[in-house]
Structures are given as C-alpha cells and as structure tokens.
Design an enzyme around this catalytic site. Structure first.
Site, mmCIF file in Angstrom:
data_model
loop_
_atom_site.group_PDB
_atom_site.id
_atom_site.type_symbol
_atom_site.label_atom_id
_atom_site.label_comp_id
_atom_site.label_asym_id
_atom_site.label_seq_id
_atom_site.Cartn_x
_atom_site.Cartn_y
_atom_site.Cartn_z
ATOM 1 C CG HIS A 1 -1.691 1.200 1.323
ATOM 2 N ND1 HIS A 1 -2.846 1.419 0.322
ATOM 3 C CD2 HIS A 1 -1.848 2.192 2.166
ATOM 4 C CE1 HIS A 1 -3.369 2.511 0.540
ATOM 5 N NE2 HIS A 1 -2.855 3.005 1.514
ATOM 6 C CB CYS A 2 3.898 2.324 1.865
ATOM 7 S SG CYS A 2 2.784 2.122 3.417
ATOM 8 C CB ILE A 3 6.919 1.445 -2.110
ATOM 9 C CG1 ILE A 3 7.369 0.672 -0.627
ATOM 10 C CG2 ILE A 3 8.041 1.819 -2.518
ATOM 11 C CD1 ILE A 3 8.083 1.657 0.201
ATOM 12 C CB ILE B 1 0.289 4.443 -3.258
ATOM 13 C CG1 ILE B 1 -0.599 3.262 -3.801
ATOM 14 C CG2 ILE B 1 -0.802 5.590 -2.696
ATOM 15 C CD1 ILE B 1 -1.662 2.432 -3.061
ATOM 16 C CG ASP B 2 2.770 6.119 0.858
ATOM 17 O OD1 ASP B 2 1.323 5.872 0.629
ATOM 18 O OD2 ASP B 2 3.295 5.443 1.695
#
Length: 434
Positions: free
Chosen positions: A270-272, A274-275
């Site tokens: 979910h992080c790399i 998208i963020d």
C-alpha cells in the site's frame, strides 16, 4: 484537560479507539491491549468484526491466539461509529489510495471524519496514522473539530503519527519500530507523545504535523527511487549479460556509502507504489516538478511489462507462442511470506499474460483463493505444487519468492523457470532471469 488525559494514559485507564482494522489498525489494537488498555476497534467491514469477536485473525502473519487473548480480556470491535463517544483516543488507520489519475483519494479519511464528527466530545485525542500529503491533518481534519466548536490544544487534541508497519518482518514489531509524532499545537504534541510512549519503545517528537507527514513520504520515496534505480540497472545489466543480483551482492560488501536495494517485477504494497505520488500531487500547488519521483514511478510501473516480454522471448526461443501457453505464477502477494495483495505487481503480470492469450494459473500458500479486487478479477484457486504440476507447465514464473516453495523441485523439473527475484544465481538451461 491535557493533564487529565495524560494521567489516564499513565494510569492505563484511558479507552483507546482504533478506526480501520487492517494491516496497520489490528496490530495497533493488539499492542494497546498487550499493555492492558481497554481497546475498542471500529471498521465498516462486518466480516472483520465477526472474526474478531470469535477470536480469529484475518491477517496471515497474526495468529488467532494473539487475537483470542486480547478479545477475551480487554478488546472488542464494532461497526457502530456512534460509540466513538466512549473512547478517549481515536487513532485513524484507514486506506489512502490513489485515483486513476494518480491523485490522492481522500474519500476514506473524509467518510471516516463524517462518521466520527457527530460523536466527538471534549477531552479526546485524535491521531491520524494513514499516509498522506503534508497538510492533510491541518487542512482536512482540523476544520471538522473547529466546526464542532472545539479549541484544539485545549479541550481536544490532534496529532499525526505515521504508521511504520512491515507485515511479515520478524525483526521488528509495532512496539520496537520507532514512532514519529507531530502535533497541531504544542499541547497536542505533548498528549500524543505521552500516548504513544505507553506502547512504543521510542517516540520521536517533530515540530509539526506537516513535518511528520513529510517524514513518512521521504521514507517511502527513498525506497521507491532506489528500487527504480536498481530496476533500471537490471535492464541494462541484462542486455550486457550481467546478473544484477550478483552485482548487488558484491556491492553490498562495501561497509560504507552503499545500501542494497533489490530489483523485482514491480512495486507492491500500500505504501511504496502510492505514497510518492502524494508529494508529487502536493508539489504542483507550489509549481514544483518532482522529477525523481515521477521517473522512478515510470520505471517501476513498467516492470510487469518487462517481465512479460522476457517470458514471451523465452517461450519463443523454445518454439512456443505465448498465446495458449500454460503459465503458472508463483506468489501473488506483493512480498514474500505474507498474504497482502495490495498493489501486487504479480497480479498486473497475470492480467497482461491473460490479455495476450496465455493460460494463467497461480500458486501461493498464503492466498488459497484469488480475492476480490477493484481492478482485477480471476476465478482461480491456488495450485498445489508437485512434480507433475511443475512438469505440465510451459513456464513457471517466480513473482514472489515465498520461502515455502519447493525451489529444488522447480529448478530440476520446470521446462522453463523465469525468476524475477534472484532466487537462483547459478545459470541453468531452463532458467531465465527477469
């Protein structure tokens, strides 16, 4: 009210509310419960609530025994957001995805605040943990509190403290991963710091919520850019007949000035993936172009297509077209030894293979049945790997290198084995690096 709330933390009489019981929220609920706080979880998914009530976990790396222990003693969960008035602390751990145009999707945060706002009361602390762009806490959450007539830092408190969970990582836990916390005011920060100090070994105070929000983005952008770099080098090295994994391994022997990053089939989780685009979007407000972020995003997003091209070329060399070939994808979670499917590049590879006419199947011990996803739909169940199944495929693709796979059987019996994770370093006739 600040002193009264901090005293509740010290006495462990504060009731903690966790909103969003996924990969971030559930471990946090367990951590507070382990320290003997009464915890009430909130989620819109009734299935999660039912499983928790039965003492069952729905996340692979969290055992049922951990859930059952806290549910029996001091934790519960509900879909009834009106009960937020019962808690002293509200920790928000809801998703922050991107839209199709790669703009921040704040709908989960907005809907959460709409549900919480009518039931907020004086003397509460609200902490946002969802990864987001700098300014979200001040610009999006604070107005809800002002509209209710609260005075921030006096009768209600607001902080931002980004999550740092790493599912499946046995070297770190919620307790041992240092926590960053920024407050809307100094009083807010003091309250937030005292809360997290009860359950986290080390809490770092920063000067503002924006600083804390930017800290989380820098952590993930650092990874995204460096993975993009090594993925680009992989393509160059492959053309030169060089194994990039051997290069990374050799470079890692340098005791200073180098941090190893490893190439793969694309970015997942979910992080790399998208963020970084949260900062790209926010930077446009200041007429700034984030070239490194956008370039690394392009490289990492292109990796599934690169892997499919390697499969196509490898089959062609064996006088087989991709169309009609049986391709078994090994591992569809985004990282090894977890069941987390979010933004998994393996699924994008499966979609591209299917579009080109391949007969696609998968094997993943952590994902027995292909789950419902917003963008992809496969009516598939995980194939049990044995020698016969391996030999029947035209191609097997290591997309996620779970430790449970029978790698010796794979290398000895696969007609064609495409490795995107560098699991095999020794060249073999049936082995292709991608």
């Amino acid at each position: 009210m600040k002193k009264e709330l901090i005293n509740k933390f010290d006495e462990k009489s504060a009731k903690i509310g966790i909103v969003g019981l996924g990969y971030v929220g559930l471990p946090l609920l367990l951590r507070f419960a382990e320290e003997n706080f009464e915890v009430l979880g909130f989620d819109i998914d009734a299935t999660k609530i039912e499983k928790l009530a039965a003492g069952k976990s729905y996340i692979k790396h969290i055992p049922d025994s951990e859930v059952a222990k806290v549910i029996e003693n001091c934790a519960s969960a509900t879909t009834d957001f009106s009960r937020v008035s019962e808690v002293d602390v509200i920790v928000i751990c809801v998703p922050t995805p991107l839209t199709k145009n790669r703009d921040p999707d704040m709908s989960f945060i907005i809907s959460t605040m709409n549900s919480l706002s009518p039931h907020l009361r004086k003397g509460q602390l609200i902490s946002l943990e969802s990864t987001t762009y700098p300014g979200t806490t001040d610009e999006l959450l604070a107005p809800y509190l002002y509209e209710r007539g609260f005075t921030l830092g006096d009768d209600i408190f607001l902080v931002y403290s980004p999550e740092r969970e790493d599912p499946g990582n046995k070297n770190f836990s919620t307790r041992t991963i240092p926590k960053v916390c920024g407050g809307y005011t100094e009083s807010c920060l003091e309250v937030g710091y005292q809360l997290y100090s009860q359950v986290i070994d080390k809490v770092l105070r920063v000067s503002s919520t924006k600083t804390a929000e930017m800290t989380k983005l820098l952590e993930n952008i650092h990874r995204a850019v460096n993975i993009g770099l090594v993925n680009e080098m992989k393509i160059v090295a492959d053309k030169m007949g060089i194994d990039i994994h051997e290069v990374v391994q050799a470079a890692s022997s340098k005791p200073f000035g180098f941090t190893p990053y490893y190439p793969g089939p694309g970015l997942g989780g979910h992080c790399i993936p998208i963020d970084p685009f949260y900062l790209t979007w926010k930077a446009k407000e200041f007429d700034i172009s984030t070239k490194f972020i956008e370039l690394s995003g392009e490289i990492n997003s292109s990796m599934p297509k690169y892997v499919v091209s390697k499969i196509t070329d490898a089959l062609n060399e064996r006088q087989k077209p991709l169309k009609g070939s049986k391709v078994l994808v090994l591992g569809i979670a985004y990282k090894k030894n977890v069941d987390d499917m979010r933004e998994s590049p393996a699924v994008e590879i499966m979609e591209q293979l299917r579009e080109k006419g391949a007969v696609v199947a998968y094997s993943d011990p952590f994902v027995p049945k292909f789950p419902k996803m917003r963008e992809y739909h496969f009516e598939l169940e995980s194939v049990v790997l044995d020698r016969e199944v391996i030999q029947q495929q035209d191609c097997l693709l290591i997309a996620t290198d779970h430790d449970d796979f029978p790698y010796q059987d794979l290398i000895e019996n696969a007609p064609l084995l495409v490795d995107t994770r560098g699991r095999f370093l020794t060249p073999r006739e049936n082995l292709v690096k991608a």
